[in-house]
Scaffold this motif. Sequence first.
Motif, PDB file in Angstrom:
ATOM      1  N   TYR A 263      68.639  10.112 -22.919  1.00 16.09           N
ATOM      2  CA  TYR A 263      67.318  10.966 -23.066  1.00 16.09           C
ATOM      3  C   TYR A 263      66.484  10.063 -23.849  1.00 16.09           C
ATOM      4  CZ  TYR A 263      69.520  14.892 -20.813  1.00 16.09           C
ATOM      5  OH  TYR A 263      70.192  15.413 -19.909  1.00 16.09           O
ATOM      6  N   THR A 264      66.994   9.184 -24.677  1.00 16.69           N
ATOM      7  CA  THR A 264      66.170   8.459 -25.779  1.00 16.69           C
ATOM      8  C   THR A 264      66.634   7.110 -25.671  1.00 16.69           C
ATOM      9  OG1 THR A 264      67.687   8.684 -27.711  1.00 16.69           O
ATOM     10  CG2 THR A 264      66.076  10.592 -27.350  1.00 16.69           C
ATOM     11  N   TRP A 265      65.801   6.260 -26.239  1.00 19.93           N
ATOM     12  CA  TRP A 265      65.794   4.732 -26.486  1.00 19.93           C
ATOM     13  C   TRP A 265      67.020   4.526 -27.192  1.00 19.93           C
ATOM     14  CZ3 TRP A 265      64.079   1.978 -22.657  1.00 19.93           C
ATOM     15  CH2 TRP A 265      62.781   2.258 -22.075  1.00 19.93           C
ATOM     16  N   ALA A 266      66.892   5.130 -28.361  1.00 21.68           N
ATOM     17  CA  ALA A 266      68.197   4.984 -29.308  1.00 21.68           C
ATOM     18  C   ALA A 266      69.585   5.243 -28.697  1.00 21.68           C
ATOM     19  CB  ALA A 266      67.968   6.013 -30.620  1.00 21.68           C
ATOM     20  N   GLU A 267      69.465   6.313 -27.870  1.00 26.60           N
ATOM     21  CA  GLU A 267      70.758   6.671 -27.358  1.00 26.60           C
ATOM     22  C   GLU A 267      71.291   5.799 -26.265  1.00 26.60           C
ATOM     23  OE1 GLU A 267      70.867  11.725 -27.345  1.00 26.60           O
ATOM     24  OE2 GLU A 267      69.937  10.437 -25.770  1.00 26.60           O
ATOM     25  N   LEU A 268      70.132   4.973 -25.817  1.00 30.24           N
ATOM     26  CA  LEU A 268      70.607   4.162 -24.566  1.00 30.24           C
ATOM     27  C   LEU A 268      71.135   2.843 -25.329  1.00 30.24           C
ATOM     28  CD1 LEU A 268      69.988   2.824 -21.709  1.00 30.24           C
ATOM     29  CD2 LEU A 268      67.923   2.130 -22.493  1.00 30.24           C
ATOM     30  N   TYR A 269      70.530   2.646 -26.659  1.00 29.03           N
ATOM     31  CA  TYR A 269      71.108   1.332 -27.340  1.00 29.03           C
ATOM     32  C   TYR A 269      72.530   1.598 -27.720  1.00 29.03           C
ATOM     33  CZ  TYR A 269      71.706  -1.208 -31.437  1.00 29.03           C
ATOM     34  OH  TYR A 269      72.419  -2.186 -32.397  1.00 29.03           O
ATOM     35  N   ASP A 270      72.695   2.743 -28.278  1.00 23.63           N
ATOM     36  CA  ASP A 270      73.989   3.078 -28.780  1.00 23.63           C
ATOM     37  C   ASP A 270      75.034   3.051 -27.612  1.00 23.63           C
ATOM     38  OD1 ASP A 270      73.138   3.276 -31.490  1.00 23.63           O
ATOM     39  OD2 ASP A 270      72.847   5.540 -31.279  1.00 23.63           O
ATOM     40  N   ARG A 271      74.739   3.732 -26.494  1.00 23.65           N
ATOM     41  CA  ARG A 271      75.734   3.707 -25.420  1.00 23.65           C
ATOM     42  C   ARG A 271      75.986   2.483 -24.883  1.00 23.65           C
ATOM     43  NH1 ARG A 271      76.923   8.522 -22.260  1.00 23.65           N
ATOM     44  NH2 ARG A 271      77.991   7.489 -20.389  1.00 23.65           N
ATOM     45  N   THR A 272      74.915   1.612 -24.870  1.00 24.43           N
ATOM     46  CA  THR A 272      74.945   0.276 -24.315  1.00 24.43           C
ATOM     47  C   THR A 272      75.881  -0.714 -25.204  1.00 24.43           C
ATOM     48  OG1 THR A 272      72.905   0.573 -23.034  1.00 24.43           O
ATOM     49  CG2 THR A 272      73.706  -1.918 -23.233  1.00 24.43           C
ATOM     50  N   LYS A 273      75.568  -0.685 -26.174  1.00 23.38           N
ATOM     51  CA  LYS A 273      76.286  -1.430 -27.542  1.00 23.38           C
ATOM     52  C   LYS A 273      77.753  -1.163 -27.243  1.00 23.38           C
ATOM     53  CE  LYS A 273      76.116  -2.823 -32.187  1.00 23.38           C
ATOM     54  NZ  LYS A 273      75.405  -2.724 -33.333  1.00 23.38           N
ATOM     55  N   ALA A 274      78.013   0.196 -27.233  1.00 24.55           N
ATOM     56  CA  ALA A 274      79.652   0.617 -27.263  1.00 24.55           C
ATOM     57  C   ALA A 274      80.138   0.093 -25.987  1.00 24.55           C
ATOM     58  CB  ALA A 274      79.688   1.943 -27.289  1.00 24.55           C
ATOM     59  N   CYS A 275      79.535   0.197 -25.036  1.00 26.65           N
ATOM     60  CA  CYS A 275      80.011  -0.172 -23.611  1.00 26.65           C
ATOM     61  C   CYS A 275      80.296  -1.657 -23.620  1.00 26.65           C
ATOM     62  CB  CYS A 275      79.147   0.000 -22.479  1.00 26.65           C
ATOM     63  SG  CYS A 275      79.434  -0.567 -20.874  1.00 26.65           S
ATOM     64  N   VAL A 276      79.337  -2.719 -24.255  1.00 29.34           N
ATOM     65  CA  VAL A 276      79.398  -4.017 -24.290  1.00 29.34           C
ATOM     66  C   VAL A 276      80.612  -4.438 -25.132  1.00 29.34           C
ATOM     67  CG1 VAL A 276      78.421  -6.231 -25.095  1.00 29.34           C
ATOM     68  CG2 VAL A 276      77.199  -4.352 -23.915  1.00 29.34           C
ATOM     69  N   ALA A 277      80.603  -3.912 -26.272  1.00 30.98           N
ATOM     70  CA  ALA A 277      81.956  -4.230 -27.085  1.00 30.98           C
ATOM     71  C   ALA A 277      83.296  -3.877 -26.600  1.00 30.98           C
ATOM     72  CB  ALA A 277      81.852  -3.282 -28.452  1.00 30.98           C
ATOM     73  N   GLU A 278      83.379  -2.828 -25.882  1.00 35.15           N
ATOM     74  CA  GLU A 278      84.516  -2.407 -24.984  1.00 35.15           C
ATOM     75  C   GLU A 278      84.783  -3.504 -24.050  1.00 35.15           C
ATOM     76  OE1 GLU A 278      86.652   1.151 -22.335  1.00 35.15           O
ATOM     77  OE2 GLU A 278      84.611   1.407 -23.318  1.00 35.15           O
TER      78      GLU A 278
END
Length: 304
Positions: A263-278
Amino acid sequence: MMRFGKFLSVLPLIAMLGGCFGSGQQTAEPAAAPATAPVAAPAAEVAAPETTVPETTMPETTIPEAAAPQPAPDSNAQQQTAIASVPRKNEWGALFVAGDHSIKAFDNATRRFYSLIERKPDVVMSRLTSDPSIAPSENEIADVGTIDAALGYVTKSQQEKCLVFMTSHGTKDGFYLSQASGTGALLPPRVLDQWLDNHCGTRPTVVIVSACYSGIFLHDGMEQPNRIILTAARDDRPSFGCGAGQVYTYYDKCLLDSWTWVYTWAELYDRTKACVAEREAELGATPSEPQAYFGADVANLAMP
């Protein structure tokens, strides 16, 4: 404020497996181009052919800063005196740029992102490709003048917020445009900053840059209080997923898959970063470490 800079020499390109690097030649001075019109509804994504990307020489110069159209005069005062005659404002102006066509992944990402945003009401959009074989016209080919003009088109004064998504190869000096002036060149942060100043001004602005070393777009004046900036990597790290058989780069897939769940840009960043790291851990690669900047004026900016 308009700023003028000297050409920057491109550092030697270090090849890495799966890294999203670019290639090309020198460019000429940017030329003005007519405003673009929105591209037709996107087609389904396609995988790139199972071939390797040929190694070519990176451009020796970056795109120079040049005069760009000034933003249209603010018409708020006129609107307040004639509210009944004022059309409804569009919420967002969005521009999607695929900077290279050596693989299909970049166009696949802009198509899918475009399709996600076009479902939203009150959005004006344009999508540019670097593949002349699929561009509806020369105005939809990602070049210096067409990007400038397209950004001006989607961010007219009636648009309240600006969104720019760019995906391509990259180096420590800029974002690669394979069709810039017909030979290829690097778009440096200072030029993008200039365009954003001219067309978006102080309005809420979100910039997403997906490329190797894209953390450089957190420098050279890009960090403004009205801007949110998301990048696929640190300024000294490559990103991954640019193989010939990839449908999306790692960052683009993670970003697009996360879009409908946050719902927020901050959430988008956090979720995307975690996905990329995995995904990078599975590859055994040095982490790209996606970066973000949230300006004080837009820390709680709603997503489209």
